[in-house]
Enzyme design. Structure first.
Site, PDB file in Angstrom:
ATOM      1  N   GLU A 363       0.834  -1.221   0.000  1.00 48.73           N
ATOM      2  CA  GLU A 363       0.000   0.000   0.000  1.00 48.73           C
ATOM      3  C   GLU A 363       0.864   1.264   0.000  1.00 48.73           C
ATOM      4  O   GLU A 363       0.574   2.239   0.684  1.00 48.73           O
ATOM      5  CB  GLU A 363      -1.023  -0.034   1.140  1.00 48.73           C
ATOM      6  CG  GLU A 363      -1.925  -1.263   0.980  1.00 48.73           C
ATOM      7  CD  GLU A 363      -3.250  -1.181   1.679  1.00 48.73           C
ATOM      8  OE1 GLU A 363      -3.724  -0.070   1.960  1.00 48.73           O
ATOM      9  OE2 GLU A 363      -3.824  -2.261   1.920  1.00 48.73           O
TER      10      GLU A 363
HETATM   11  C1  LIG Z   1       2.723  -9.681   0.574  1.00 53.28           C
HETATM   12  C2  LIG Z   1       2.296  -8.621  -0.371  1.00 53.28           C
HETATM   13  C3  LIG Z   1       0.955  -8.325  -0.512  1.00 53.28           C
HETATM   14  C4  LIG Z   1       0.540  -7.348  -1.423  1.00 53.28           C
HETATM   15  N1  LIG Z   1      -0.802  -7.117  -1.622  1.00 53.28           N
HETATM   16  C5  LIG Z   1      -1.189  -6.331  -2.667  1.00 53.28           C
HETATM   17  C6  LIG Z   1      -2.572  -6.234  -3.032  1.00 53.28           C
HETATM   18  O1  LIG Z   1      -3.457  -6.814  -2.395  1.00 53.28           O
HETATM   19  N2  LIG Z   1      -2.896  -5.485  -4.113  1.00 53.28           N
HETATM   20  C7  LIG Z   1      -1.967  -4.824  -4.848  1.00 53.28           C
HETATM   21  O2  LIG Z   1      -2.340  -4.157  -5.807  1.00 53.28           O
HETATM   22  N3  LIG Z   1      -0.641  -4.890  -4.530  1.00 53.28           N
HETATM   23  C8  LIG Z   1      -0.241  -5.635  -3.454  1.00 53.28           C
HETATM   24  N4  LIG Z   1       1.099  -5.729  -3.146  1.00 53.28           N
HETATM   25  C9  LIG Z   1       2.075  -5.038  -3.961  1.00 53.28           C
HETATM   26  C10 LIG Z   1       2.762  -3.875  -3.249  1.00 53.28           C
HETATM   27  O3  LIG Z   1       1.844  -2.823  -3.067  1.00 53.28           O
HETATM   28  C11 LIG Z   1       3.990  -3.494  -4.065  1.00 53.28           C
HETATM   29  O4  LIG Z   1       4.938  -4.527  -3.875  1.00 53.28           O
HETATM   30  C12 LIG Z   1       4.559  -2.152  -3.664  1.00 53.28           C
HETATM   31  O5  LIG Z   1       3.684  -1.116  -4.046  1.00 53.28           O
HETATM   32  C13 LIG Z   1       5.930  -1.892  -4.274  1.00 53.28           C
HETATM   33  O6  LIG Z   1       5.929  -2.143  -5.641  1.00 53.28           O
HETATM   34  P1  LIG Z   1       7.074  -3.069  -6.296  1.00 53.28           P
HETATM   35  O7  LIG Z   1       7.122  -4.329  -5.506  1.00 53.28           O
HETATM   36  O8  LIG Z   1       6.832  -3.168  -7.736  1.00 53.28           O
HETATM   37  O9  LIG Z   1       8.406  -2.300  -6.001  1.00 53.28           O
HETATM   38  P2  LIG Z   1       9.048  -1.135  -6.936  1.00 53.28           P
HETATM   39  O10 LIG Z   1       8.004  -0.145  -7.294  1.00 53.28           O
HETATM   40  O11 LIG Z   1       9.802  -1.771  -8.036  1.00 53.28           O
HETATM   41  O12 LIG Z   1      10.070  -0.472  -5.917  1.00 53.28           O
HETATM   42  C14 LIG Z   1      11.345  -1.039  -5.630  1.00 53.28           C
HETATM   43  C15 LIG Z   1      12.056  -0.072  -4.686  1.00 53.28           C
HETATM   44  O13 LIG Z   1      12.231   1.192  -5.335  1.00 53.28           O
HETATM   45  C16 LIG Z   1      11.663   2.233  -4.556  1.00 53.28           C
HETATM   46  N5  LIG Z   1      11.110   3.259  -5.429  1.00 53.28           N
HETATM   47  C17 LIG Z   1      10.293   3.112  -6.506  1.00 53.28           C
HETATM   48  N6  LIG Z   1       9.981   4.296  -7.025  1.00 53.28           N
HETATM   49  C18 LIG Z   1      10.617   5.242  -6.282  1.00 53.28           C
HETATM   50  C19 LIG Z   1      10.678   6.661  -6.314  1.00 53.28           C
HETATM   51  N7  LIG Z   1      10.011   7.391  -7.224  1.00 53.28           N
HETATM   52  N8  LIG Z   1      11.437   7.303  -5.383  1.00 53.28           N
HETATM   53  C20 LIG Z   1      12.099   6.590  -4.440  1.00 53.28           C
HETATM   54  N9  LIG Z   1      12.069   5.232  -4.346  1.00 53.28           N
HETATM   55  C21 LIG Z   1      11.330   4.580  -5.254  1.00 53.28           C
HETATM   56  C22 LIG Z   1      10.589   1.547  -3.722  1.00 53.28           C
HETATM   57  O14 LIG Z   1      10.257   2.297  -2.566  1.00 53.28           O
HETATM   58  C23 LIG Z   1      11.269   0.220  -3.405  1.00 53.28           C
HETATM   59  O15 LIG Z   1      12.131   0.390  -2.330  1.00 53.28           O
HETATM   60  C24 LIG Z   1       1.516  -6.649  -2.167  1.00 53.28           C
HETATM   61  C25 LIG Z   1       2.875  -6.936  -2.001  1.00 53.28           C
HETATM   62  C26 LIG Z   1       3.269  -7.923  -1.144  1.00 53.28           C
HETATM   63  C27 LIG Z   1       4.740  -8.242  -1.041  1.00 53.28           C
END
Ligand SMILES: Cc1cc2nc3c(=O)[nH]c(=O)nc-3n(C[C@H](O)[C@H](O)[C@H](O)COP(=O)(O)OP(=O)(O)OC[C@H]3O[C@@H](n4cnc5c(N)ncnc54)[C@H](O)[C@@H]3O)c2cc1C
Length: 380
Positions: A363
């Site tokens: 989230e």
């Molecule tokens: C157990 C679990 C349950 C989940 N449940 C749901 C769900 O029900 N529905 C749903 O839609 N999603 C869900 N998610 C997804 C979750 O919301 C995402 O994993 C999260 O938003 C991060 O996206 P990403 O994993 O693609 O990481 P990325 O976006 O690839 O980020 C990787 C890293 O880069 C950093 N980063 C990215 N952009 C920037 C920026 N502009 N400035 C600084 N830092 C940045 C991030 O903070 C992170 O540290 C879930 C994830 C998990 C692991």
């Protein structure tokens, strides 16, 4: 300003505490170890009204306020953060999303069942190529006249295998960018909708996380939420309230670990005295108590803002950012206070430490919360 909880709030908190102790605690270690989804417990939480806490009673909900919601979330999360994320997603993303932005037919058809626990819901925004950058949606929903044709992949979806109703965000018109995104209500079993294998996770292992696949799924026109192009705003607004839920989950994980560490420190002896009498341990407890109380005040502030109709984008981001940091740091301290016993499952704190990490990721990661907060700060 009144810091006291009302009689009603105290009763709700005690009911949740009682449920967590008597129903969630037995079996929580095994559910974590074997990744068991708590089907029976979810049913019981539905009967207690925990799955539609803030929903209007005319749609089958409990009609409580957001303060009640965070009190329930904190108590459940002290014991079982896998159970509490099921509650959080169903309440603040799915029920709230439909109640606030859906039309009357959608509320009658879906909300009435989601609020009572007859149905469970999932919120599907994240994709393999669109996590923090949610505007980069690759899932498409093409307008075919009487229906939309949905194609794409969603990953990390909580309640992914167990839900009946899925709120799916998809791109309808790429030229319009985020204004061309829509939100849809998709039902399990619609032809072309497939659920992938369950993720094997570090924490919240009792929750059900899956990748979802949509191949030419025909979604009826009436299942779109709001006006054409409202989907991105829908997702951002809904997630703003969702953050209050995850902040209270983080608060519960932290306070659950603190309570265990406090108790343990009064029982465990070293060098002829209980370890709480060593200042190094007493100061850890002092830091834990202070930071957890600060997190609680931020969580309550964001819940208050929502209940008062104030804008809560900033306060919910602050609450989530801080409470999740406290959860991560203080669960590590709780393990430390437990010494070797902290490193094994039966003392619970190692699980709470593993569960804490996700509150800094889903989230909106902590980095994304800082983007939200800094934009607010710079705008003022
Ligand atoms: C157990 C679990 C349950 C989940 N449940 C749901 C769900 O029900 N529905 C749903 O839609 N999603 C869900 N998610 C997804 C979750 O919301 C995402 O994993 C999260 O938003 C991060 O996206 P990403 O994993 O693609 O990481 P990325 O976006 O690839 O980020 C990787 C890293 O880069 C950093 N980063 C990215 N952009 C920037 C920026 N502009 N400035 C600084 N830092 C940045 C991030 O903070 C992170 O540290 C879930 C994830 C998990 C692991």
């Amino acid at each position: 300003m009144d810091f006291n909880l009302t009689e009603e709030h105290l009763m709700i908190r005690d009911a949740a505490r009682d449920f967590a102790q008597t129903e969630l605690l037995p079996g929580v270690i095994e559910r974590d170890e074997k990744q068991v989804f708590p089907d029976e417990l979810v049913k019981k939480m539905g009967e207690l009204g925990f799955l539609g806490i803030m929903v209007d009673p005319k749609y089958g909900g409990s009609g409580m306020d957001t303060i009640s919601y965070v009190l329930i979330m904190e108590e459940l999360s002290k014991i079982d953060a896998s159970a509490s994320v099921i509650v959080s997603v169903n309440n603040s993303l799915v029920c709230y999303g439909i109640e606030k932005y859906g039309n009357e037919e959608q509320k009658q058809k879906y909300l009435t069942k989601l609020a009572t626990g007859e149905y469970l819901g999932a919120f599907c925004l994240s994709e393999p190529e669109a996590g923090s950058d949610a505007t980069s949606q690759r899932t498409t929903a093409i307008d075919m006249g009487d229906h939309y044709l949905l194609n794409g992949t969603k990953n990390w979806i909580t309640n992914g295998g167990r839900s009946d109703v899925y709120l799916v965000i998809a791109q309808t018109d790429r030229e319009k960018g985020h204004r061309g995104i829509n939100a849809f209500i998709v039902e399990k079993g619609m032809p072309g909708f497939d659920i992938g294998p369950k993720e094997d996770k570090l924490g919240i292992r009792g929750s059900d996380t899956h990748t979802l696949q949509f191949n030419d799924v025909k979604v009826p026109k009436e299942n779109r939420i709001g006006e054409d192009g409202f989907g991105f705003k829908f997702a951002m607004k809904t997630l703003s309230g969702g953050r209050i839920g995850i902040a209270s989950q983080a608060l519960g994980i932290a306070s659950g670990a603190y309570e265990l560490a406090l108790k343990y420190s009064k029982e465990r002896k070293a060098f002829g005295t209980e370890i709480c009498n060593h200042q190094a341990i007493a100061f850890k407890l002092a830091d834990m108590a202070t930071e957890i109380e600060a997190a609680r005040l931020l969580v309550m502030r964001s819940a208050y803002d929502k209940d008062q109709g104030n804008n809560y984008d900033m306060s919910s981001a602050m609450a989530k950012l801080y409470a999740s940091k406290v959860a991560m740091e203080q669960t590590v301290e709780a393990v430390q206070i437990h010494g070797g016993n902290g490193f094994v499952k039966e003392y619970h704190v190692e699980r709470l430490m593993r569960d804490a990490k996700i509150t800094q990721i889903y989230e909106g990661t902590s980095e994304i919360q800082k983007i939200v907060i800094s934009r607010g700060v710079l705008r003022d």
